[in-house]
Design a protein around this motif. Structure first.
Motif, mmCIF file in Angstrom:
data_model
loop_
_atom_site.group_PDB
_atom_site.id
_atom_site.type_symbol
_atom_site.label_atom_id
_atom_site.label_comp_id
_atom_site.label_asym_id
_atom_site.label_seq_id
_atom_site.Cartn_x
_atom_site.Cartn_y
_atom_site.Cartn_z
ATOM 1 N N VAL A 164 37.441 67.632 56.757
ATOM 2 C CA VAL A 164 37.882 66.296 56.357
ATOM 3 C C VAL A 164 37.742 65.342 57.547
ATOM 4 O O VAL A 164 38.250 65.627 58.627
ATOM 5 C CB VAL A 164 39.343 66.330 55.878
ATOM 6 C CG1 VAL A 164 39.826 64.926 55.534
ATOM 7 C CG2 VAL A 164 39.492 67.268 54.690
ATOM 8 N N PRO A 165 37.052 64.193 57.389
ATOM 9 C CA PRO A 165 36.889 63.238 58.496
ATOM 10 C C PRO A 165 38.173 62.473 58.781
ATOM 11 O O PRO A 165 39.192 62.648 58.101
ATOM 12 C CB PRO A 165 35.779 62.313 57.998
ATOM 13 C CG PRO A 165 35.833 62.410 56.512
ATOM 14 C CD PRO A 165 36.307 63.804 56.191
ATOM 15 N N ALA A 166 38.121 61.617 59.784
ATOM 16 C CA ALA A 166 39.315 60.922 60.281
ATOM 17 C C ALA A 166 39.975 60.052 59.218
ATOM 18 O O ALA A 166 41.192 59.851 59.246
ATOM 19 C CB ALA A 166 38.954 60.076 61.501
ATOM 20 N N SER A 167 39.199 59.528 58.271
ATOM 21 C CA SER A 167 39.766 58.661 57.236
ATOM 22 C C SER A 167 40.597 59.422 56.215
ATOM 23 O O SER A 167 41.369 58.817 55.467
ATOM 24 C CB SER A 167 38.643 57.928 56.507
ATOM 25 O OG SER A 167 37.833 58.859 55.787
ATOM 26 N N GLY A 168 40.426 60.741 56.152
ATOM 27 C CA GLY A 168 41.111 61.532 55.139
ATOM 28 C C GLY A 168 40.408 61.533 53.796
ATOM 29 O O GLY A 168 40.918 62.097 52.827
ATOM 30 N N ASN A 169 39.205 60.923 53.736
ATOM 31 C CA ASN A 169 38.448 60.823 52.491
ATOM 32 C C ASN A 169 37.178 61.665 52.582
ATOM 33 O O ASN A 169 36.532 61.712 53.633
ATOM 34 C CB ASN A 169 38.068 59.367 52.211
ATOM 35 C CG ASN A 169 39.272 58.449 52.230
ATOM 36 O OD1 ASN A 169 40.357 58.830 51.810
ATOM 37 N ND2 ASN A 169 39.085 57.234 52.726
ATOM 38 N N LEU A 170 36.814 62.306 51.485
ATOM 39 C CA LEU A 170 35.618 63.132 51.479
ATOM 40 C C LEU A 170 34.965 63.075 50.104
ATOM 41 O O LEU A 170 35.641 63.183 49.074
ATOM 42 C CB LEU A 170 35.958 64.587 51.813
ATOM 43 C CG LEU A 170 34.767 65.560 51.920
ATOM 44 C CD1 LEU A 170 33.938 65.257 53.161
ATOM 45 C CD2 LEU A 170 35.247 67.008 51.933
ATOM 46 N N GLN A 218 43.570 63.255 52.403
ATOM 47 C CA GLN A 218 43.583 64.614 52.946
ATOM 48 C C GLN A 218 43.855 64.579 54.455
ATOM 49 O O GLN A 218 43.708 63.549 55.109
ATOM 50 C CB GLN A 218 42.254 65.311 52.671
ATOM 51 C CG GLN A 218 41.910 65.396 51.201
ATOM 52 C CD GLN A 218 42.953 66.147 50.406
ATOM 53 O OE1 GLN A 218 43.343 67.255 50.763
ATOM 54 N NE2 GLN A 218 43.424 65.538 49.324
ATOM 55 N N THR A 219 44.250 65.701 55.001
ATOM 56 C CA THR A 219 44.570 65.794 56.423
ATOM 57 C C THR A 219 43.290 65.844 57.252
ATOM 58 O O THR A 219 42.475 66.754 57.063
ATOM 59 C CB THR A 219 45.410 67.039 56.712
ATOM 60 O OG1 THR A 219 46.598 67.007 55.917
ATOM 61 C CG2 THR A 219 45.784 67.117 58.188
#
Length: 265
Positions: A164-170, A218-219
């Motif tokens: 999961v990237p820094a934004s918490g979006n995938l 997401q984390t």
């Protein structure tokens, strides 16, 4: 005639007569068995695989319709090399009886057949960068269980994972390879192999019959697992991609005063 072993309870319907085959497990521990039509017949076959000995057989796999048309295909892994497996063929769905062909082989099972061997996806920025090619051909059932929230006809799957990237979006999406029209289902899980919790599922969420899932909140740094399988066990090569969706460019605006005129506007 009816062999008297009893109708299998895991797949198929309309069980009556059956015929039997046997094959030795190759050194890989994997075995694929598949039925084929003879001429213009359209045989609705059911294929059941057993371990043990005649008089003491234990069903380990059953398939109704995984192969082309109404034919059947079973793939098992982790068997003991040299063991004899027994193969039972019967007609399903109260259909007619026909000649057929049957074949056993040592399959090349995809490396990412299980969550523990999931293929890592590079996460692009904003859109799909370089897709990763995969296939469900000769995949087995991972044993995680059929998802309850979407899709139909589950039996086999392959696995991927992404951070999961820094934004918490995938975002994760499947694509066709060549002229295939692969009806995929895509599940996203959180957790670790052996303890996975489904957080998203999509069937036909994108172009044609392909799938696309976008999760948020997401984390960052957590690993998400993606599972791909085909509706009614149709098998094809495909591409898959993961990326970080771009956030909307709007900013919060505080209005000290606001008028709209004339009235009505």
């Amino acid at each position: 005639t009816d062999s008297g072993v009893g109708a299998p309870i895991t797949c198929g319907s309309g069980y009556t007569p059956d015929v039997w085959y046997k094959a030795k497990v190759p050194a890989s521990g994997n075995l694929a068995v598949e039925t084929f039509n003879v001429g213009v017949n359209d045989f609705v076959s059911v294929l059941t695989l057993y371990s043990g000995t005649p008089g003491s057989l234990f069903q380990i796999a059953c398939n109704d319709g995984r192969g082309t048309s109404n034919l059947s295909k079973v793939i098992v892994s982790g068997q003991t090399p040299g063991d004899t497996l027994y193969i039972r063929v019967w007609r399903g769905s109260y259909a007619g009886e026909y000649p057929f062909e049957i074949c056993a082989r040592d399959p090349v099972i995809p490396a990412n057949d299980l969550p523990t061997t999931a293929t890592a996806l590079a996460v692009g920025s904003g859109s799909c960068g370089t897709p990763t090619q995969g296939t469900t051909i000769d995949a087995t059932d991972s044993g995680v269980g059929a998802p309850a929230s979407c899709g139909d006809g589950y039996a086999t799957d392959v696995w991927y994972k992404a951070t999961v990237p820094a934004s918490g979006n995938l975002a994760v999406e499947t694509f066709n390879v060549g002229v295939n029209d692969f009806d995929t289902v895509l599940n996203i899980y959180l957790g670790t192999p052996g303890s996975l919790s489904q957080i998203a599922c999509n069937d036909n969420g994108d172009t044609s019959s392909l799938s696309k899932v976008v999760v948020s909140g997401q984390t960052p740094g957590a690993t998400l697992y993606a599972r791909v399988w085909g509706i009614y066990d149709v098998d094809y090569p495909f591409n898959i991609c993961a990326w970080e969706p771009q956030s909307l460019s709007t900013k919060q605006v505080v209005l000290e005063s606001f008028r709209v005129y004339p009235n009505p506007t």
